[in-house]
Design an enzyme around this catalytic site. Sequence first.
Site, mmCIF file in Angstrom:
data_model
loop_
_atom_site.group_PDB
_atom_site.id
_atom_site.type_symbol
_atom_site.label_atom_id
_atom_site.label_comp_id
_atom_site.label_asym_id
_atom_site.label_seq_id
_atom_site.Cartn_x
_atom_site.Cartn_y
_atom_site.Cartn_z
ATOM 1 N N GLU B 65 -20.553 19.465 -7.699
ATOM 2 C CA GLU B 65 -20.430 20.620 -8.596
ATOM 3 C C GLU B 65 -21.780 21.109 -9.086
ATOM 4 O O GLU B 65 -22.039 22.308 -9.173
ATOM 5 C CB GLU B 65 -19.528 20.265 -9.788
ATOM 6 C CG GLU B 65 -18.044 20.265 -9.475
ATOM 7 C CD GLU B 65 -17.588 19.001 -8.761
ATOM 8 O OE1 GLU B 65 -18.410 18.094 -8.556
ATOM 9 O OE2 GLU B 65 -16.401 18.930 -8.401
ATOM 10 N N HIS B 134 -7.100 15.819 -14.484
ATOM 11 C CA HIS B 134 -6.892 17.138 -13.884
ATOM 12 C C HIS B 134 -6.182 18.085 -14.848
ATOM 13 O O HIS B 134 -5.746 19.144 -14.431
ATOM 14 C CB HIS B 134 -6.033 17.015 -12.620
ATOM 15 C CG HIS B 134 -6.639 16.177 -11.557
ATOM 16 N ND1 HIS B 134 -6.717 14.812 -11.656
ATOM 17 C CD2 HIS B 134 -7.222 16.496 -10.376
ATOM 18 C CE1 HIS B 134 -7.308 14.322 -10.575
ATOM 19 N NE2 HIS B 134 -7.628 15.329 -9.790
#
Lengths: 421, 330
Positions: B65, B134
Amino acid sequence: MPELTMPTLGADMVAGRLLTWHVAPGDRVRRGDIMATVDTDKAEIDIESFDEGVVDTLVVAPGTKVPVGTVLATLRPADAPQAAAAASAPPAPPAPPAGPAPVPPPVVPTPVVAVAVVPAPADGPAGRRRVSPLARRMAGALGVDLDRVTGSGPGGVIVGDDVRAAAAGTATEAVPAPAPPAPAAEAAPPAGAARRSDAERRASLRAAVAALMARSKREIPHFSVQQTIDLSAATAWLQAYNQQRPPAQRLLPAAVLLRAVVLAARDVPGLNGTYEEGILTAAPRVDLGVAIALRDGGIIAPAIPGADALALPELMTALRGLTARARRGVLRGADAAGASITVTNLGDQGADLVQGVIFPPQVALVGFGRIAERPLARDGMVGARPSVIATLTADHRVSDGHAASRLLVAVDRHLQEPDAL
Amino acid sequence: MTDVTAGTTTYRQALHDGLRDALAGDERVFLLGEDVGRYGGSFGVSRGLLDEFGPERIRDTPLSESAFMGAGIGAALGGMLPIVEVMTVNFSLLALDQIVNTAASLSHMSGGQFHVPLVVRMTTGGGRQLAAQHSHSLEGWYAHVPGLRVLAPATMDDARWMLAGALRDPDPVVIFEHGSLYAMEGPPPGPGPVDLDHAAVRRAGTDVSLIASSQAVHVALAAADALAEEGVSAEVLDLRVLRPLDTEAIAATVGRTHRAVVVDEGWRSVGLSAEVSARITEHAFYELDAPVARVCTAEVPLPYAKHLEDAALPQPRRVVAAVHAMGLGG
């Protein structure tokens, strides 16, 4: 232990004389109850309790002049034992039972005080009345005594609907009003407690005004701007408004002018505040000072705190109450709190214009002369139109003619749109 | 794409259409992120775009990321209009240094000489049994940072049109797409554009304001329906823009109803709901007829088990209960 102290009732006040106690040891008081009358250089002022409890000790005797901040009396919670020092005072009445059910006043075998034992309708867990901010604001604006309102919110909190209902006179009939404060052991006031004569009062008030205004002119570089404001629209609107209402709800032109100043002060915030120690502090809201001429001479400028939160009718109510209290010489502590900007209004009988003197530590003062028909040109024609000459006197240390003009222009603009006031 | 009955569309399709429009309308726009190309995006938003626009403009990235966020920032500085997709807000923490220390700060640190016209899309929120790593709602963390604009589309219109506005902003914009809304069906969006500055009243009411964003708007709307059956009229304010917050709209709705419940899928402590509540106190205190109430996610990492997840997330009945506690209805 909560205390009642000598409040400061103006930026220039350093001391006050306790005139009269309205309570005696053992009396139960609630927030807002009048506990004492204090004499300042300007007026007699009723001091309200900021706490709930039972009066424990009266520390200061009537007639005594004490500095601001001096403890005048102490309170204790309603269910606490009495302090040893006050053991000779009459026994405290029993604390009211919890819960809202009214009970008959217990017979207290004491000849001294008749304390009305009314269960506080909205006591919170800490024994303090619980009132929502909206309800408190509405009560102030509508002139509703919160002591007479029963709270319908969770846990008995007083909410806006309760105040609205009380104002409409439809609610709370079942709740007995608290008895007026007992004329506490006033039979033989100590020497020196006698009220001053009218002449003494006038002289004292004059001296206080002299000192404050001399300080203002000495310290503040004043300048003024002025503007003639066409009031045709405002006058016509006011007439139409008042025609449809009973006298008690009618608006005076003064309220319309004040409302325009409040809105303008919000538009041009640099003139709404105080200047002390070389620092301008802009006020977060508009605490509107209103210069009120007293019938026997002299002038005082009490305040309508948070005037920008009041709609025009509410402002009218506040103005009416303030003027009445000022003229009776019985201002409350809240009235005497500091203003952030002041208006002086000469009314119908006055001169054409007034260039006032700023009340320190404020930085601006708006003056209105009389409303009169004057020849004004509009659209190329001269006509006789109702108008007022507004002046703004400002402190040149913190502002200049440009900002001052903007404020007057804003006042003008608001007065041309009376519907939006 | 999802099978959609005639005359309706999905939130996912609205996002897809906005993305496709942006790519077709300006050659400087490109999309990068994990699985955005061949896989079609982990939530299917970019499905088909690789075939249409090619690998130069729909770029699959390695699982890093910080690296691909930094690449996006570099491209933005070089004159491109990159859209960086981060699968979930949880993973975006790996790129937080790039977003906060670089993208959000550069314009300020350069005295306005360098702008970073970057758009970051990410998924947020729970309700899909994906467990703690998540499912979190960390919008408040981004809304804390000066230099970012933070958007939370809750409706079909906003899903369709917010991206176009974000690309026009010369500074970085973060768009939060709620995972539980992708499958939401509804009438097709109206014509754009939508503004990126204001909150919107989704339902007018007079007794209490339910202030929410993203999926919580739908929780608030369901609660408002239930309250209406009891005769309580609830206004629902969709914040839409989490930074800068529309303080005027917040104060205005409280001014109309005098009571507020903040519904937020974030945690309560030091979160978005705390900020909204503080603004109400600062700007509408004298309008309040009751303390501001908050319905937030339980302060736990979101559980996997469905009944536990449901218990942790804001539900309409908890909003209704908060309104009852104010002395309304019930």
